[in-house]
Every structure is written in C-alpha cells, then in structure tokens.
Design a protein around this motif. Structure first.
Motif, PDB file in Angstrom:
ATOM      1  N   CYS A  39      -0.303   1.606   8.666  1.00  0.00           N
ATOM      2  CA  CYS A  39      -0.023   1.712   7.393  1.00  0.00           C
ATOM      3  C   CYS A  39      -1.516   2.901   6.696  1.00  0.00           C
ATOM      4  O   CYS A  39      -2.162   2.155   6.355  1.00  0.00           O
ATOM      5  N   CYS A  49       5.175  -0.125   9.581  1.00  0.00           N
ATOM      6  CA  CYS A  49       3.735  -0.466   9.505  1.00  0.00           C
ATOM      7  C   CYS A  49       2.288  -0.391   9.535  1.00  0.00           C
ATOM      8  O   CYS A  49       1.585  -0.277   9.496  1.00  0.00           O
ATOM      9  N   PHE A  77      -6.474  -4.598   0.540  1.00  0.00           N
ATOM     10  CA  PHE A  77      -4.763  -4.364   0.436  1.00  0.00           C
ATOM     11  C   PHE A  77      -4.396  -5.702  -0.288  1.00  0.00           C
ATOM     12  O   PHE A  77      -3.297  -5.394   0.295  1.00  0.00           O
ATOM     13  N   LYS A 132      10.284  -0.271   1.540  1.00  0.00           N
ATOM     14  CA  LYS A 132      11.224  -0.816   2.399  1.00  0.00           C
ATOM     15  C   LYS A 132      11.583  -2.413   2.461  1.00  0.00           C
ATOM     16  O   LYS A 132      11.593  -2.861   3.500  1.00  0.00           O
ATOM     17  N   ARG A 133      11.942  -2.984   1.587  1.00  0.00           N
ATOM     18  CA  ARG A 133      11.617  -4.154   0.773  1.00  0.00           C
ATOM     19  C   ARG A 133      13.354  -3.751   0.569  1.00  0.00           C
ATOM     20  O   ARG A 133      13.637  -3.799  -1.089  1.00  0.00           O
ATOM     21  N   SER A 170       2.019   0.770  -2.271  1.00  0.00           N
ATOM     22  CA  SER A 170       2.504  -0.955  -2.008  1.00  0.00           C
ATOM     23  C   SER A 170       3.644  -0.517  -1.920  1.00  0.00           C
ATOM     24  O   SER A 170       4.063   0.326  -1.469  1.00  0.00           O
ATOM     25  N   ASP A 171       4.257  -1.893  -2.574  1.00  0.00           N
ATOM     26  CA  ASP A 171       5.488  -1.431  -2.167  1.00  0.00           C
ATOM     27  C   ASP A 171       6.677  -2.197  -3.550  1.00  0.00           C
ATOM     28  O   ASP A 171       5.885  -2.761  -3.740  1.00  0.00           O
ATOM     29  N   CYS A 190      -0.415  -4.724   0.095  1.00  0.00           N
ATOM     30  CA  CYS A 190       1.395  -5.128   0.253  1.00  0.00           C
ATOM     31  C   CYS A 190       0.833  -6.146   1.047  1.00  0.00           C
ATOM     32  O   CYS A 190      -0.341  -6.602   1.940  1.00  0.00           O
ATOM     33  N   THR A 191       2.023  -5.794   2.105  1.00  0.00           N
ATOM     34  CA  THR A 191       1.452  -6.923   3.687  1.00  0.00           C
ATOM     35  C   THR A 191       3.002  -6.062   4.488  1.00  0.00           C
ATOM     36  O   THR A 191       3.547  -5.792   3.877  1.00  0.00           O
ATOM     37  N   LYS A 192       2.244  -5.760   5.861  1.00  0.00           N
ATOM     38  CA  LYS A 192       3.052  -5.424   6.530  1.00  0.00           C
ATOM     39  C   LYS A 192       4.247  -5.734   6.612  1.00  0.00           C
ATOM     40  O   LYS A 192       4.597  -7.391   7.049  1.00  0.00           O
ATOM     41  N   ILE A 193       5.743  -5.539   7.196  1.00  0.00           N
ATOM     42  CA  ILE A 193       7.240  -6.335   7.696  1.00  0.00           C
ATOM     43  C   ILE A 193       7.803  -5.341   8.415  1.00  0.00           C
ATOM     44  O   ILE A 193       8.967  -6.188   9.012  1.00  0.00           O
TER      45      ILE A 193
END
Ligand code: SF4
Length: 267
Positions: A44, A41, A65, A124-125, A92-93, A34-37
């Motif tokens: 994480c 996070c 990651f 979170k999306r 993940s997301d 994933c990536t931080k948003i």
C-alpha cells in the motif's frame, strides 16, 4: 458547512488540490490511515508514505497510518472554485470499519453540495458501501458528479466487490483494477461506467502480464465502457510508462459537471 458532531477533532488545513495520480486532479482526505484487507494492500503506497512521518510532531501523518477522522478537512472541496476531479480518501478507505456511518454521511453531504466537482470514491470495503448506498446514501448515489468504485486486484477478492458495486444504488460505478495481480477472466461490465487498469509500482512490485490488461481492454471496448490504462508499474514506473499495445488509453465516462457557481453562493 459545519460538522458539529466532529467539531472537537483536530482541524487541519493543508490541501491537496493537485495530484500526480493519472486519473484524477486532486485528492481529498477527510479520513487518514487504514488497515490491510486483501492482497492488493500488500505494498500500500499510502501506508508507505504515512509511516515515514510517524512521530514527526505537527505533521499530518504524525500518527503514521493509524486510522483517524480529520473533520477539519471536511469542507475543503467547497473552497476549491475551479472544477476538478477529486479522489476521495486517497490515503485511506472511506468505508473502513472505524469510520462511523454519521461521518460518512457528512462526507456525502459535502460531495452532494460541491456539485461543480466530480468525486471519485474508491473502496475495498464494498459490502459496506453497497449497504449504505442502498439505505441512507440512496439520494447521494443518484448524483452523476459522484462516482463510486471498487478495487479489483484478483478474482477471489476483487470479483465479489464488482458484484456488490452492481447491487448498489449508484448512478455511476467504476472499477480500479490495480494492482492487477492475475488474469481476471471474463468480467461482467453491466452497469459499470468506467474501468482503470494498472500494474503495481514501487519496491517489491508484482508484475502484470500484458495479456491480462489486453483482455480487460478488449472486454471494455466490446461493452463500450471507457478504458483508462494507468501504468505498467514496476520498481521504477517512469521507465515502463503507460502505453499499451502502442498507444495510451485515457478514456473517461462522459458525465458533465455542473458549472461553478458565482462567488459567494457555494458556502
Ligand atoms: S484498503 Fe487501500 S488504503 Fe487501505 S490498506 Fe488497503 S490499499 Fe491501503
């Protein structure tokens, strides 16, 4: 079930049909990385875990990651006979921008089919989840064995996610208020079926005030929404435990799972 579009991706068979996460039984990761948003996070746990194995040839997190699809995991819940609560994409997301709509559709198909389980999808999306639940995932959103949730760590980033969730055509909606980073104030729980609250854990954990958690507990009880207190957190979460005001809160929404089919009719 076979996912022809993604058949060329690597097939991995390791399973996670047990979880230490207090509010679920198992984890299922058809996406990894994933990536931080947003501020939630910062520490994480998934990133921390995955990056330990970057470069370890043959390990599931050989690529750390970095976000990637894992189509070999898609059918995994169909092979789990015992009904369980399954946290979807704990590492993940699902609604990350690098996950194609078609792949999310394949994940949704498996969840719809494996209806003896309860799936917990947390993101979170939230805008993308809302858009898809209101269009191509509309039928899946009606199913009571699939719960759709958003993470809420603060007012600025978390409360707009609650609004997106409420606008999504989902039958079962939940909030994961973890890590709780500030007092959320009054939150509207209309249309919300479950709330989890927890403090951050691990190195650098940001503290959670008791009053912030109690405020959410009280709002849940007034609105008759099940409340689950996951943990206080801290650097060593085993020391702080999960009792709030003298007791544990392990409430869940009451949506009974469909019984497990007989052998041979699931696949
Ligand atoms: S959205 Fe979730 S999985 Fe992705 S970086 Fe943030 S905390 Fe980690």
């Amino acid at each position: 079930m076979r996912c022809s579009v993604y058949a060329l991706f690597s097939v991995e068979t390791s399973m996670s049909d047990q979880s230490k996460i207090e509010w679920t039984d198992a984890t299922w990761n058809p996406v990894r990385g994933c990536t931080k948003i947003s501020p939630g996070c910062k520490f994480c746990y998934a990133e921390r875990f995955a990056e330990r194995f970057r470069g370890v040839v043959g390990h599931a997190y050989e690529r750390g990651f970095d976000p990637r699809l894992v189509p070999g995991k898609l059918v995994e819940p169909l092979s789990w006979r015992r009904p369980r609560m399954i946290f979807v994409n704990s590492m993940s997301d699902l609604f990350h921008e690098q996950v194609p709509d078609d792949y999310i559709g394949e994940v949704a198909k498996v969840m719809a089919r494996a209806n003896w389980h309860t799936f917990q999808v947390l993101t979170k999306r939230s805008r993308r989840m809302m858009d898809l639940l209101n269009t191509r995932l509309r039928d899946v959103g009606k199913l009571t064995h699939i719960w759709w949730g958003v993470s809420v760590e603060n007012r600025k980033h978390g409360l707009p996610r609650v609004a997106h969730l409420r606008s999504a055509a989902a039958r079962v909606r939940f909030l994961s208020v973890e890590p709780l980073l500030e007092d959320l104030g009054k939150i509207s729980l209309t249309g919300i079926s479950w709330v989890i609250v927890g403090g951050e854990s691990g190195p650098g954990a940001r503290p959670m005030e008791k009053e912030w958690a109690l405020s959410i507990r009280d709002q849940c009880h007034r609105a008759q929404v099940p409340f689950f207190f996951k943990q206080w957190g801290g650097v060593q979460k085993s020391r702080t435990g999960r009792r709030l005001a003298g007791r544990t809160y392990d409430e869940f929404p009451d949506f009974s799972s469909i019984p497990v089919p007989e052998n041979g009719v699931r696949l």
